[in-house]
Enzyme design. Structure first.
Site, PDB file in Angstrom:
ATOM      1  N   ASP A  34      36.097  30.620  34.477  1.00  0.00           N
ATOM      2  CA  ASP A  34      35.136  31.227  34.345  1.00  0.00           C
ATOM      3  C   ASP A  34      35.264  32.657  33.562  1.00  0.00           C
ATOM      4  OD1 ASP A  34      32.908  33.267  35.317  1.00  0.00           O
ATOM      5  OD2 ASP A  34      32.404  31.726  36.634  1.00  0.00           O
ATOM      6  N   ILE A  35      34.327  32.971  32.583  1.00  0.00           N
ATOM      7  CA  ILE A  35      34.504  34.264  31.598  1.00  0.00           C
ATOM      8  C   ILE A  35      34.291  35.390  32.584  1.00  0.00           C
ATOM      9  CG2 ILE A  35      32.168  34.450  30.817  1.00  0.00           C
ATOM     10  CD1 ILE A  35      33.281  34.096  28.008  1.00  0.00           C
ATOM     11  N   GLN A  92      22.022  31.127  41.307  1.00  0.00           N
ATOM     12  CA  GLN A  92      22.303  30.463  40.286  1.00  0.00           C
ATOM     13  C   GLN A  92      21.849  31.030  38.820  1.00  0.00           C
ATOM     14  OE1 GLN A  92      20.931  26.167  40.319  1.00  0.00           O
ATOM     15  NE2 GLN A  92      22.353  25.698  38.543  1.00  0.00           N
ATOM     16  N   HIS A 137      27.538  23.186  38.648  1.00  0.00           N
ATOM     17  CA  HIS A 137      28.845  23.438  38.403  1.00  0.00           C
ATOM     18  C   HIS A 137      29.277  24.167  39.846  1.00  0.00           C
ATOM     19  CE1 HIS A 137      26.518  26.838  37.474  1.00  0.00           C
ATOM     20  NE2 HIS A 137      26.935  27.703  38.110  1.00  0.00           N
ATOM     21  N   HIS A 151      32.062  26.141  41.520  1.00  0.00           N
ATOM     22  CA  HIS A 151      33.202  27.084  41.339  1.00  0.00           C
ATOM     23  C   HIS A 151      34.500  27.017  42.249  1.00  0.00           C
ATOM     24  CE1 HIS A 151      30.189  30.203  39.654  1.00  0.00           C
ATOM     25  NE2 HIS A 151      29.388  29.411  40.428  1.00  0.00           N
TER      26      HIS A 151
HETATM   27  P1  AMP Z   1      26.126  30.387  38.649  1.00  0.00           P
HETATM   28  O1  AMP Z   1      25.749  31.831  38.808  1.00  0.00           O
HETATM   29  O2  AMP Z   1      26.543  29.950  40.008  1.00  0.00           O
HETATM   30  O3  AMP Z   1      25.151  29.767  37.780  1.00  0.00           O
HETATM   31  O4  AMP Z   1      27.604  30.445  38.061  1.00  0.00           O
HETATM   32  C1  AMP Z   1      27.665  30.705  36.469  1.00  0.00           C
HETATM   33  C2  AMP Z   1      29.034  31.015  36.074  1.00  0.00           C
HETATM   34  O5  AMP Z   1      29.081  30.753  34.649  1.00  0.00           O
HETATM   35  C3  AMP Z   1      29.116  32.520  36.378  1.00  0.00           C
HETATM   36  O6  AMP Z   1      30.390  32.556  37.347  1.00  0.00           O
HETATM   37  C4  AMP Z   1      29.605  33.085  34.953  1.00  0.00           C
HETATM   38  O7  AMP Z   1      30.598  34.123  35.076  1.00  0.00           O
HETATM   39  C5  AMP Z   1      29.796  31.794  34.447  1.00  0.00           C
HETATM   40  N1  AMP Z   1      29.648  31.782  32.788  1.00  0.00           N
HETATM   41  C6  AMP Z   1      28.596  32.229  32.188  1.00  0.00           C
HETATM   42  N2  AMP Z   1      28.844  32.032  30.867  1.00  0.00           N
HETATM   43  C7  AMP Z   1      30.200  31.523  30.708  1.00  0.00           C
HETATM   44  C8  AMP Z   1      30.917  30.954  29.548  1.00  0.00           C
HETATM   45  N3  AMP Z   1      30.406  31.219  28.142  1.00  0.00           N
HETATM   46  N4  AMP Z   1      32.102  30.527  29.720  1.00  0.00           N
HETATM   47  C9  AMP Z   1      32.582  30.503  31.009  1.00  0.00           C
HETATM   48  N5  AMP Z   1      31.758  30.773  32.097  1.00  0.00           N
HETATM   49  C10 AMP Z   1      30.647  31.258  32.037  1.00  0.00           C
END
Ligand code: AMP
Length: 146
Positions: free
Chosen positions: A40-41, A103, A109, A111
């Site tokens: 996760d970025i 979300q 996905h 976590h």
């Molecule tokens: P959610 O809010 O549960 O949909 O989580 C989305 C997750 O994706 C968040 O924890 C973000 O930090 C992560 N995220 C968003 N863009 C990227 C990316 N380019 N690479 C990796 N993780 C990402």
């Protein structure tokens, strides 16, 4: 009544779809024919990993059983690697369904966060250092492949 900005149809241009298509870079931890795991970025703790199915599912409601099983099995592999690499037992498994739940990316996905419910950082706020993410991904990948 509050209007919900709810996404129910799958958007082929969402960021995780672009990763699966190889259009944007990511730090891979594990991949098989049905799943992909990557860093996760904007981690909520060091070692925060996301596991996604290679299926166009917005959230849990859309997830097909074979992909649900595959995501769970990959999540187990990732969690075991996190326990080994970070020398801790506690790993949070979290999954948000719908914008009302928080979300932000509408490709299903899971976590996996080596943290505690009492210490968890804020959701998707602070971007991690790219080289730190690369280092951690390599450590997790090495343990999973071993
Ligand atoms: P959610 O809010 O549960 O949909 O989580 C989305 C997750 O994706 C968040 O924890 C973000 O930090 C992560 N995220 C968003 N863009 C990227 C990316 N380019 N690479 C990796 N993780 C990402």
């Amino acid at each position: 009544m509050t209007e919900l900005n709810q996404q129910t149809t799958y958007d082929d241009n969402n960021i995780f779809a672009k990763m699966l298509d190889g259009d944007i870079p990511y730090h891979k931890v594990y991949e098989d024919d049905k799943t992909l795991a990557f860093m996760d970025i904007m981690p909520q703790a060091e070692g925060h990993v996301l596991v996604i199915p290679k299926q166009k599912a917005v959230d849990l409601a859309d997830l097909e059983p074979e992909y649900a099983a595959a995501v769970l099995m990959t999540s187990k592999k990732v969690m075991q690697a996190q326990r080994q690499v970070f020398e801790r037992e506690g790993v949070i498994q979290m999954q948000l369904n719908g914008s009302q739940a928080g979300q932000t990316v509408f490709h299903y996905h899971v976590h996996l966060i080596p943290s505690s419910i009492h210490e968890l950082g804020r959701h998707a706020v602070t971007q991690a250092d790219n080289s730190d993410l690369a280092d951690i991904a390599q450590k997790l990948l090495a343990v999973i492949d071993a």
